[in-house]
Design an enzyme around this catalytic site. Structure first.
Site, mmCIF file in Angstrom:
data_model
loop_
_atom_site.group_PDB
_atom_site.id
_atom_site.type_symbol
_atom_site.label_atom_id
_atom_site.label_comp_id
_atom_site.label_asym_id
_atom_site.label_seq_id
_atom_site.Cartn_x
_atom_site.Cartn_y
_atom_site.Cartn_z
ATOM 1 N N GLY A 2 0.776 -1.227 0.154
ATOM 2 C CA GLY A 2 -0.061 0.058 -0.034
ATOM 3 C C GLY A 2 0.758 1.071 -0.008
ATOM 4 C CB SER A 3 0.202 4.661 1.083
ATOM 5 O OG SER A 3 -0.877 4.902 0.259
ATOM 6 C CB SER A 4 4.172 1.428 3.658
ATOM 7 O OG SER A 4 4.001 0.386 3.032
#
Length: 337
Positions: free
Chosen positions: A58-60
């Site tokens: 995801g956004s990590s």
């Protein structure tokens, strides 16, 4: 353990690395098992999820795509990304932000986790350059830990990339990582671009490591990531009283047969502290939280704050921020680094 219980999550992992040495200071998975109870000796229970399991982050992953942008020379700390009108179409795929951020800097793109902004950054890069940066940071490769059964994750070769796939990767889909890989990448940024071998054994003297990222790029990225943990950022719950923190939240749909389950999530937070002179890098992953909250900033970030905050005090790392101002990002340093 308390977070897994309170969030009624399926499982979770935490990894803490020493930035200077590459040592694994802590690695834990929940639920755990009792080796004296033979009924619990099932592979799904006793495997080390932090090393063997792969996830879409995801956004990590966004900080590392921004790192590629900074390394390319096409973007810098003062770059402005126009996200108007709050959505962008890539092929047949329409991507929307939760709000129209307008024309904003890279710090805001990360703090608000703008999918539109990240797509525009990623599509502006040469695929080979973006792939090279991600690969240099260890994605798609087994770390040097030597742990039995460690996975290399999955980073498709750039020759197979298409615009819609590049957009997906900039948001943490279409590539897979292990929690250890992700923590190692954050540790590499925290050591100002030096990738050091991961070690489960005590290291008597810091290894030389190899340069994976330009020093200036790493400094700039850390300052940009401080905005994520500011009072207005999505990772504000990762703040630690007395210390500056730089990091990124992540929330990903879980992959299922034929697509993604929109009611099953992976909550992630990865970051470093203290941001002014990083000593620790850590990643927290909570798998399928079921207590109503599922965003990485709500579920994983508080665990980062508790674990890393306790570790900093245990290691007697000097505070670098006033207690009442611990979450204020050092934005004035972005332009001067």
């Amino acid at each position: 353990k308390a977070a897994i219980r309170d969030q009624r999550a399926k499982s979770g992992s935490v990894i803490v690395l020493d930035v200077a040495t590459g040592e694994v200071l802590a690695m834990v998975n929940q639920p755990a098992y009792n080796p004296n109870d033979r009924d619990q000796l099932k592979a799904k229970t006793y495997r080390n999820r932090a090393v063997t399991d792969i996830v879409e982050p995801g956004s990590s992953i966004k900080p590392f795509v921004v790192a590629a942008g900074l390394a390319s020379g096409k973007f810098d700390a003062r770059s402005i990304i126009d996200t108007n009108p709050g959505y962008v179409k890539v092929g047949a795929k329409l991507l929307e932000d939760r709000e129209n951020l307008g024309a904003v800097g890279l710090g805001t793109i990360l703090a608000k986790s703008s999918n539109v902004g990240m797509t525009k950054v990623a599509l502006a890069l040469e695929p080979a350059q973006m792939y090279g940066t991600l690969n240099a940071l260890g994605f798609g490769l087994v770390t040097t830990s030597g742990y039995p059964g460690e996975s290399a994750g999955l980073l498709p070769h750039y020759s197979h990339w298409r615009p819609v796939g590049i957009s997906s990767m900039s948001r943490g889909y279409g590539l897979s990582v292990t929690p250890l890989q992700l923590a190692h990448a954050y540790a590499t940024v925290a050591s100002y671009g030096i990738s050091r071998p991961v070690s489960f054994l005590r290291v008597e003297s810091p290894p030389a490591g190899i340069r994976a990222l330009d020093d200036g790029v790493a400094h700039t990225l850390i300052r940009l990531l401080e905005a994520v943990v500011s009072p207005d950022g999505g990772g504000k719950h990762a703040s630690i009283p007395g210390y500056t923190v730089a990091g990124k939240t992540g929330t990903a749909w879980k992959a299922t047969a034929g697509g993604y389950a929109t009611d099953r999530y992976l909550a992630v937070f990865g970051g470093v502290a203290p941001a002014t002179a990083p000593r620790l890098a850590a990643v927290v992953i909570i798998d399928e939280p079921g207590a109503g909250k599922y965003y990485g900033g709500d579920v994983a970030a508080p665990v980062f704050s508790g674990v890393v905050g306790g570790a900093l005090r245990l290691l007697a790392v000097p505070p670098d921020a006033p207690v009442n101002d611990a979450t204020e990002p050092l934005t004035h340093q972005v332009a001067t680094r």
